[in-house]
Every structure is written in C-alpha cells, then in structure tokens.
Design an enzyme around this catalytic site. Structure first.
Site: not given
Lengths: 681, 681
Positions: A167, A206, A449
């Site tokens: 992303t 993350g 997701e």
C-alpha cells in the site's frame, strides 16, 4: 513493577480483588445452565484433543509473566507503547521458536499471531507480526526454490526481520495504480527502486517504521523500457549491524491511530536504491539477466495468500466477538440497576428484554460466523489443493464468497462489539473494559485486506455473471444455485427454514433487480461502467443479501447435520441460537421479506413474538454460553468480564494504576492550577 | 516546540505543506457550486451579525498560539494528556474572563465549552469544563439567594473550582439508588457524608480526579433517622491552599477511556466527612437547624438543568457531524482511486455512487438535527419561562421529545461519523484524520446524560399515555397530534410529503401495536411491569419511529416555511437535502412503509431511483455545502479535511511529529531487537 506497586494502594483493603471469590449472581447463573458447558467447549474446539492442545498452548503463553503488561498500554505514550510492544514481541518470538521445535507450521504461526491469543498478549498490536503473517508466506508463495532456500531459513531464524510493503499513500484498493518503480539495469544486473512522487510513499505496513530490516516491496517493474505491472522484490531497508536505514532508503513510522499503536506501521520511500536481480521474487514472472521479461503462466496464482488472509479474518471476527459478548454478558449478570417492579430489589440488567436483545443475537453471531469460516477454510484448502494440480475452476467461487464474507463479518462484528460496549453503559467506555481496544482492532478489518464496499462489489460482479448464466440455463456453482431460473421458492411457513429460504429468495430478487437496473441504464444511453456505478448502491445491497443467505444456510445446515454427536440438551440450545440469528436478521430486513417473500404484517408480528420468546428461552443459559467460549481472563483482559465477576473491585484496581493517582497532589497543580485559583479577578 | 522542530524534518522539502496552495480538484469543485456559500453560512449562523460575532469569537480563541497543541495528545502518555489539558484549560479560563467582561452569560459559557470550539481547543476533553457546565448552573438552580450570593461569586472568580458528583460505581441511570449518604446531626449542625460501600464510590465526574477542590455531591439525605431521598450538597474536597484531599476524602482519577482522556474523570468516597448545614443546596427542600425536613413544592423543578443539557447535546451532535462530514467530503474530492472506465484516469472517489451514498445523507443530517435542535431550544426557553411562572403543563411534552431526540441524535451521529471515517479508508483510521477522536467524543453521548435505551423507553412511556388519551378522545399535544384516533392519513403519493406523513403513520401504527402487546401481556397473566418489559424492544422501536416522524416533519417545515428569504438557488439545494434525508430513512425503513403505509414493491424501486437521482444532483455542490459550514482548520483539526486539501503533505507532516522518527535508529533496537536478530537458533 509500577503496576504491582500501585495496585497495593487500593484506598480500602476490603475492596481489593479477592482471588477465587466469585460474584454470587454469576454463581447462580452458572447453576441455572441447562447444558454441559464443557461439552460445548469441546465441540467449539473440534474435539477433546484439540481442546487439550489449546489449553496447553494458552498456558505456555499466558502463564508467562514476561508476556503480561504491568501497566496498561493506554497509560503509555505512543513511543512507550512501541517500546513495550517490541520488547514483548521479541520475547514472544523466542517462545515461538520453542513451539517450532514441536512442529509448528507457518499457518499455525499466522493464526497464533492474530486471533484471540495474539491480541491477548499484544493487545495494541505486534510490530513483528508481519514477519510471519506476510513476509515469510510471500517468500514461500512467490519465491523460486533457490530464493526460498536462501531467504526462508534466514527469516525463520530471525536473522532478518521482514514486512510486506504494498500500500502507498495514494493507492490502497487499486494496486495496479501503485507508483513505486523497480527498473532493471542489465549492465549492473540490478533493479533500482524509486519513489517518484509523494503519493508513491509506501504507507501502512506493520513493523516498517523502526523494526523490520527487510521488506517485500511491491513495485511497477520496468525492463527494456517497458512497464510490466506490479511485482514483488526483496529489499534491504536497514543495515544488519547498525540498523541504520540503507543509503537512499527513507523510512519512518506513520504516527498514532485509532488502535494497534504498537504495530509500528511505517512509511518508506526510495531514491534509486539498487538490489540484485535475484531479489525479484520469480516463482511466477521472471526477468532474465539480459532484461528479457518472462510472463507468469497465470495471474491468478498469487490469489492464494489473499484468500488465506480473508479466511483468517472471518475466523478472527468470531473470536473477537466471543470476547466482547463474554464481557458484556457477564457484566450484565453482575450489574443491577433500577426497579422493574416498584419497591422490589434492583434486577440484573440482563433481565431487561432490551438488554437480551442487545446481546443474545451476538452470541448467536459467533456461531454463525464460525460455521461460515469453517466452510470457507475447507473450501480454501480444497481450492489450493486443486490450484496446485493446475485446476483453477473453483477459484472464482471461493473469491466471490470470501469477498462478501470478509465484508459482512467485519461490518457485523464491528457493530456487534459497539453494541456490547454500549450495553455496558459508562463502564464500557473505560479502557479497562477492553471493549474500546477490541473495537479498534476489529474496525480496522473493515478497511484492510480489501475495503468492504469494494469487496461487496466484487461479489456483486460475480453474482451478475452467475445471473447471466442462470438466464442462459447454464449450470451454477453451489453458493449461487438459488439463482437457477427454474427454481421454485417454497411458500412462507413461519419457520426458520422459511427464513433461510426467504433470504435466498431476497438475494435472487435483488440480483434480478440489479440486472434490470443495469440493463435500463445501458438502454438509457449510459456506458456499461456508468450504468454499473448508477446501480452500485443496489449491487452492494444484493451482495449483502447473498451473503446473509449463505450464512444462515450454513448455520442451519450445521445445526441440522453437524451436531449429531451432541447431547439433546445442547442441541436444543444450539437450535435456539440459530433460530435467533435468523429471526433477528429477518426482522432487520422486514422490508425485503415483505417485498420478496410474500409475508404480511401478521407474519412480522409473529416474528417479533418469536424473537422475544427466544430471548427469554436463552436467558438462563446466557452465562453458560459465554463460559463455553472458555476464554481465559488474560484473553478477556477486562475489568467487567473476568470469570469471577469482581467487576467493581477490578474497576477500582485499574484506576489505581494511573500515575495521576500516585501522589495526593499532582505536580500539575503547582504548574498551572494554583495560579488560576489564586488569581484575583 | 517539539512539533515545530520535527515538522522541519519532512524527508523531502518538495513534499512540505505550502501555505495557501489549494488542491486543484478542490478548486474545481468550488467553481462548480451552484449557490453562494456565504449566503448559506449566514443562514446557518442566524444572520450576518451572529456570523460576525462567531468569526470574532473564533479568532479570539483559535488565533491564540497558546491554545494550540504542538504535539498531538495521541502521542502523549495519559499523565501528560492531563498536564497538557489542564494547562490549556487554565489559560482558556483566563481568556473566558476577558469575554465575561463583555457580558458573557453562563449559558454562553456552557455552549462555548462544549461544541465545536471547545473541542477544537481541548480535543481530548477539558478538566475544568464541569465548573461552568454543571457546578455553577447547579448552584444557580438549586441554591437559596444567600447560597448563590456566597458561592457563585467565588466560583465565577475561580477562587474555587467545582464539579458535579452524582453517578456512582454502582448507579448511573437509577439515581434513586445512589448510596452515598448525608446524615444530619443537629448537635453540630453538620451533615456527615459517607460512602458505605464500594459501589457507593462516586465515579465519572469530570475534573474530579486531581482538579476540582469543591463538588456538588448528590447524596441520600438522612435526618431524624429518616431517609428523604437524594439532595445536593456543596462539599469541599481539597484544601484551598495545599490542594491536599480533606480529611476523610478519598479521591482520584478513574483511568484511561475510549476518549476524553484529559477530562480527569474521577472517583470520590467519604469517611464521615462533615459539612456545615448551609452547604446543602436548599432552594427547594430544606433541613432546618433542628433537623426538620421541609419538602420541595415540586420535584419537577430540578428538571431544567437536565433539559438544558439534552438540548445542547442535540446541537453538539450537529456540530460534530458537520466537522466529520467536511473532512470526509473534502478528502473524497481530493482522493482519486481505481478506474471507473478502463484506461481512463482515476476518478475522484466522490464520483462513486457508493461514496455519495455514504456521505451526502449525513450532510443532510446536519440540517435535520440542527432544525430539530432549534425547535427544542425554543421550546426549552418557552417551558422554562412558564415554569418560572408556575406553569408546568408543557414539561412532559418537552421531556418526551428531548429524551428521544437525545437518543436518536447521538446514535445517528455516532453511526454517521463512523461511516465518514470508514469512507476515508485506511487514512480515516489515522489519529491525524481527527475522525477517531471525534467518534470518541460523540459515542460517549449515547451513554451520558441518560442512556439511550432508557431515554427511548421514557418517550415510549409518554407515547403510551398519549395513545390512551387519544383513544379516550382527549386533546393531544402538538408532537403527538398524529395519534388522534380520528386522523385520516393521506394515501401514498411518491412525494416527500408522503414520506413525512408515512413516518407519522408508522409511528401511530407502532404505538398502537405496542398498546396491544401490553394489553395482550396483561391479559395473559403478566404483571403490568412484566408486560412492559416483554414489549420493550417494540416500545424502543416505536419511540424511534416517533422521533423520526418529528425530525422529518421539522426538516420539511423549515424548508417550506423557514427559508423564504433565501435565494432560489440555495432553496433548491436545501430542498434536495431535505428530500434526501427523508428518502434515505424511508429506504432504511421499507419494512415499515410496506407494512403501515400501503406502499408496494414498485414504490420502493421508485424511492431507490429517486435517492440515486438526488445523490447525483447534490454531487456538484458537495464541497460547497461543507465549505458553508465554515469550520476553521483549527476546528477541523484533520490532515484529510483542511480547506486547502493538501492531504498527503499533511499526513506526512503529521507522521514526522512522532518521536519514533526523531532518530535514524530508535533506542528500542539496542534494548530488545538486536538480541533477537543476532540470536543463533
């Protein structure tokens, strides 16, 4: 340390938590239960062996004091939340290694790190999670055997810590629009990674901020002057010795969020950063040394990982909801308020029908989601086995149902958890109820997701195709079989079977209406894309109806065919929950039932009466039902929901952890308040 | 200070925020607007004079750098959030004093401290707010002239800082159940305050933790061995010089919460703490020196404050929603994603009908709530004037409509804000979007000042009374006039008037069905209380339907009769929003319309088509509409929603504020990660 000290300061010793002392209302509730809660726990675990495994695993992690917080993360600064999270995550990884020696697989790891256990240990997110959840699986799924041999060993041993960077600031949903480039130079046999714009900054991964030293980076591949679309590359981000960013690598964290603040979500940009050719993951497409691009045999091969994650999300939603509803049900058994009959003692708030209505449908939802997730898990395994054998036929069906289940399960669970939280009144707003954090974790899943609206539109697209097939008299796959144009729907009969049948009829009706809207749109001169956009609100609605039909069908099927070994007492309760789930949703969709299933006003009243009846039937078993989820207090993590029901004692105990309560007068008094109080106006 | 330094570190100067540079998509949107946004702003403010006043007031507060945060509170520890909040609150109080010299009233103050201005300055709550919001108003409302003279002056001058301590750990909704006692001893002419149980601890009052040195404490009054129910007492909590808790006073803060973490919500218990007799607030009931209790002439006299707060809540909901929808609409104009038509450039996400559907009904909701709040405010003033003249007749009607409006406006706004947040995708999850904090503030309102389900059941109780009156042919008050048994509902005609009429018909139908359920319950042998409980889910539903009828009626009435002075261009847009609000809710309640209003499937399809049409009509004015709310960037407080639309620049700028980004390698690497990376497995 601080936590333990402060806990001693409870103002009045009589009000301290007493180990083993169980609230008498909860005791009474447990006596009333009509079934064996252990039988249900075993059923939920999938048998006694799996039950024992789980208990052992939970004990391994949750009885280890190193993994428990002394100070709740909510009291910490953002920076300390990360420090604390990283420290615990490192320790957790050491323990995972011990597990691995007992034969843990990557799928075990991934499920362990998410789900109720993972969120019990690191309730605010795990900065290392993506290493096992995305980095290693991507290597496994998209690396050549040589790449796997080299990288996966390093990764399993934690000699590198990776994340997955896809992303960007400007692109999430539309991954074809990613802007990061990887340009091949045959002279040096290197790819050069570059971030040409602000919007091309990677954003969200993350562990990317200060934690990972490697990443799989998804970038537009350029070779021989041509763009071949997005491909994955292994990129070193930080020096293995100093942990300093590599030359040309701009990396940092994105700042605080609604939740998951220990996750260390990061940003990343490149200024012409070179990597060797063999760090493009080349299981599918390849770039030869001279720069020749060799296409992947199918672009559907990379769907596997995405599907896996969606399956796990549906499972996780059931776990999170089980936790929230356990908290709210136990609290509602302990909490007493108001007078139902003037002059009589205050009832448990769970005796109010409005409270039953807020909670019991969500006990049922745990089962509804669980059964759908099980079916999806089986289908996922089925489909991946077939893909490995070259058979892609079932993939679209898996994709379609996974999309809508992902969307509906996350949206329903978010609503459910907020309802549970609000049902606990003001105390549900306390961080120590653990309901705010649980909501923070769950609501994120509506976006990541696959954003939910986008997901539902993907299912809608599949439904439109299935409808066209149905109209052409072609054979339909099982989940859309109800669209068969020759299918006769059974007339309404005020039974749960009728509701399940009704949901199919509604979905069929909505799908047909959408097809008509699309046709009308095109006939009125709109392009097919404009017509699709114009119909999209209804298309989303149709996809949700399809999903509801699927979930209720699975639920009823499990109750009818998947519980033969259970005792009659338990089967009865399971049937009540299934009925409640169906009736609850039918009443939320009375418009659809009136419009598509030929029911009338009296039928609605009957459904309402039946819903009330079911709530009252379930009432004596409510605490038993949530006890059966068998969630340890460490997983519950809530002052309101612990097994012993010492609600008020735990609220006070939690309050005493606040550093503001450490001294009789806080330093801010001298710093700002005293001047205000003494000012002469 | 830190914030300003860190902001300089944006990795690439080109990507810094450029003052005055407006995103070109937003510029284009602004050109498309069909009406004069300033005209609408003046209308919203209630005229040019009030507009100017507001601008001046905002400038007074929001252009003062002392009141702006350099570091976002989300980065701070809980303790620092309080430190920061208290410091700013003290400064704010100094500025309020300047305002006071210009003739500010207590109601001004209360509205100023809540609402969009208050939450812009202290987005995480104000530890001093209750001093003006509850402490002083309670003194004014319940003190004798002598008490007022003595205490209010001290309070206005901030020589004492007070709060209002009513809710206890064990009692919120049911205030008659409060357990704190105030026992009068005629010998010493003192009341002794005592907390007999853990559940009697006061819990929640804002500013109680470490801030206030006085409180109005609500306690059960005992005199001459008899309990006379709850009464308010002024109690000193902390020494005026040292700020140490008074002897026998146990006080602290309750710990972190979902939001409002600078509010310093506290707990409080007493061990036989004496206060002089004249610190019972005795405007209504009294205790004479010898301990004789003199009753209040009416127990309805204390309703005023409660009503005022509910009126303000409805206003505040409109403000919060205006803020959230401004953020989401501007972001949706700037954000581009996906291909609507293959090969064409990425559209603004606001061009997707699904996005319009998520946002535009909530632009309309701002107006719907605003108009209802205005009506309520007028009625409140009317009723309080009459109460002062001894006329209590209108009080029940005010109470009934205020209860359901409080519940429906807070619940709708919470849903709306979450929808806005989710419509911004992942970036909405960032704290710097300001949507998470806004949700945290708003969702609290579903619980405080009357829990929403309890509120709706109070309205339902009034509706049942009105229904009985209607059946008896008695005269009905205006808001329930539609229950008149002789009223003929006009037949459905596919117009917005029909929808408003329809909501009344639905409410009437549901009220009648509830009455029947109650009757059936009693006939089947249930006590009236049990029958009420059994019908309560439907009663809540009926109250909501009643409220929806009221809101749509107000909205349409304003569009028809309250906008005569507006330009035709603006009136048209206002009418579109009203239509959208009505159609949106009609489509959410198709079951009710099908059941009670005799509409059919085709009508539902027509409503859907009309909704789509309205969304497309409103689309070019969307940015203009939110611009008209005229919220300064300091009030918006969002990287996604600023006037200039430099979304990505601001996201990056916000990220750079994180202390984790201060150095290339964070200290946690050496503290925990390096050992993991070097461990040999």
């Amino acid at each position: 340390m601080f936590g333990r000290l402060a806990a001693k300061q409870v103002p009045n010793k009589e009000y301290a938590v007493v180990p083993g002392k169980v609230n008498p209302d909860l005791q009474r509730e447990r006596k009333k239960c009509t079934f064996d809660t252990l039988e249900l726990t075993h059923f939920l675990d999938g048998g006694v062996e799996k039950y024992k495994d789980r208990k052992e695993r939970e004990n391994f992690f949750l009885s280890d004091p190193e993994l428990m917080d002394d100070v709740p993360p909510e009291l910490m600064s953002h920076e300390d939340q990360y420090r604390n999270g990283l420290k615990k995550a490192c320790y957790l990884f050491k323990k995972l290694k011990e597990l691995r020696e007992n034969g843990g697989t990557i799928d075990n790891y991934r499920q362990l790190l998410g789900g109720s256990l993972g969120s019990a240990i690191l309730k605010d997110g795990n900065p290392l999670a993506l290493h096992y959840v995305m980095f290693i699986p991507t290597l496994m799924g998209q690396g050549t055997p040589d790449q796997c041999a080299y990288w996966i060993e390093k990764a399993w041993d934690c000699r590198v810590i990776g994340t997955y960077a896809q992303t960007e600031l400007g692109h999430g949903t539309f991954i074809r629009g990613l802007e990061t480039t990887a340009t091949y130079n045959p002279k040096t046999q290197q790819f050069f990674l570059n971030s040409p714009t602000l919007t091309s900054y990677k954003w969200w991964p993350g562990g990317l901020g200060q934690t990972a030293n490697y990443a799989v980076v998804v970038a537009q591949l350029y070779t021989k002057g041509e763009c071949h679309g997005i491909h994955p590359f292994i990129v070193q981000l930080r020096d293995e010795k100093t942990h300093r960013p590599m030359p040309g690598v701009i990396v940092g964290e994105i700042g605080p969020k609604l939740g998951m603040n220990a996750t260390n979500n990061g940003f990343l940009a490149f200024k012409q950063v070179p990597i060797p050719r063999n760090q493009m993951l080349m299981k599918n497409a390849q770039v030869l040394p001279d720069g020749t691009y060799v296409k992947s045999p199918s672009n559907k091969l990379t769907y596997g990982t995405m599907m896996f994650v969606r399956v796990v999300i549906v499972q996780d939603m059931a776990s999170y909801l089980a936790k929230a509803v356990t908290i709210a049900v136990r609290y509602s058994a302990v909490r007493r308020q108001s007078e139902m009959v003037p002059g009589q003692s205050e009832p448990q708030i769970m005796d109010y029908l409005t409270q039953m209505y807020k909670l019991f449908p969500y006990i049922a939802t745990v089962y509804a989601l669980k059964f759908s997730a099980q079916w999806l898990w089986n289908m996922y395994n089925d489909v991946t086995a077939k893909i490995d054998a070259g058979d892609l036929e079932l993939l679209p069906e898996l994709h379609s149902i996974a999309c809508c289940l992902k969307a509906v399960s996350t949206a329903d669970t978010a609503t459910a958890i907020e309802t549970c939280r609000l049902s606990c009144g003001g105390h549900g707003y306390m961080a120590c109820s653990n309901l705010p954090t649980t909501y923070g974790n769950v609501t994120a899943a509506s976006t990541y997701e696959g954003e939910n609206t986008v997901m539902l539109l993907q299912t809608a697209r599949a439904l439109m195709k299935a409808y066209a097939k149905a109209q052409a008299g072609e054979q339909l796959s099982p989940t859309v079989e109800y669209l068969n144009r020759n299918r006769k729907f059974r007339p309404w009969s005020n039974t749960v079977d009728s509701i399940v049948e009704g949901f199919k009829q509604i979905a069929a009706g909505k799908v047909a209406a959408c097809a008509l809207s699309l046709q009308r749109g095109v006939e009125s001169g709109l392009s097919s894309e404009e017509a699709w956009n114009r119909a999209s609100v209804q298309l989303v609605d149709a996809a949700e109806a399809h999903c509801r039909a699927f979930i209720t069908d699975r639920h009823l099927d499990m109750v009818r065919n998947g519980m033969n070994e259970l005792s009659p007492a338990l089967r009865e309760v399971m049937a009540q929950l299934c009925d409640l789930y169906c009736v609850f949703w039918a009443l939320k969709r009375t418009g659809d039932f009136l419009q598509f299933c030929g029911i009338r006003g009296e039928d609605v009243q009957n459904l309402q009466d039946y819903q009330n009846e079911l709530l009252v039937q379930i009432r004596p078993n409510a605490v038993g039902l949530v006890d059966s989820f068998d969630l340890r207090d460490e997983i519950i993590g809530s002052a309101l929901g612990s097994y012993d029901g010492q609600v008020y004692e735990r609220l006070l105990q939690s309050a005493m952890l606040s550093p503001l309560n450490a001294k009789p007068v806080h330093d801010s008094y001298g710093a700002s308040l005293s001047a205000l109080l003494r000012a002469k106006y």
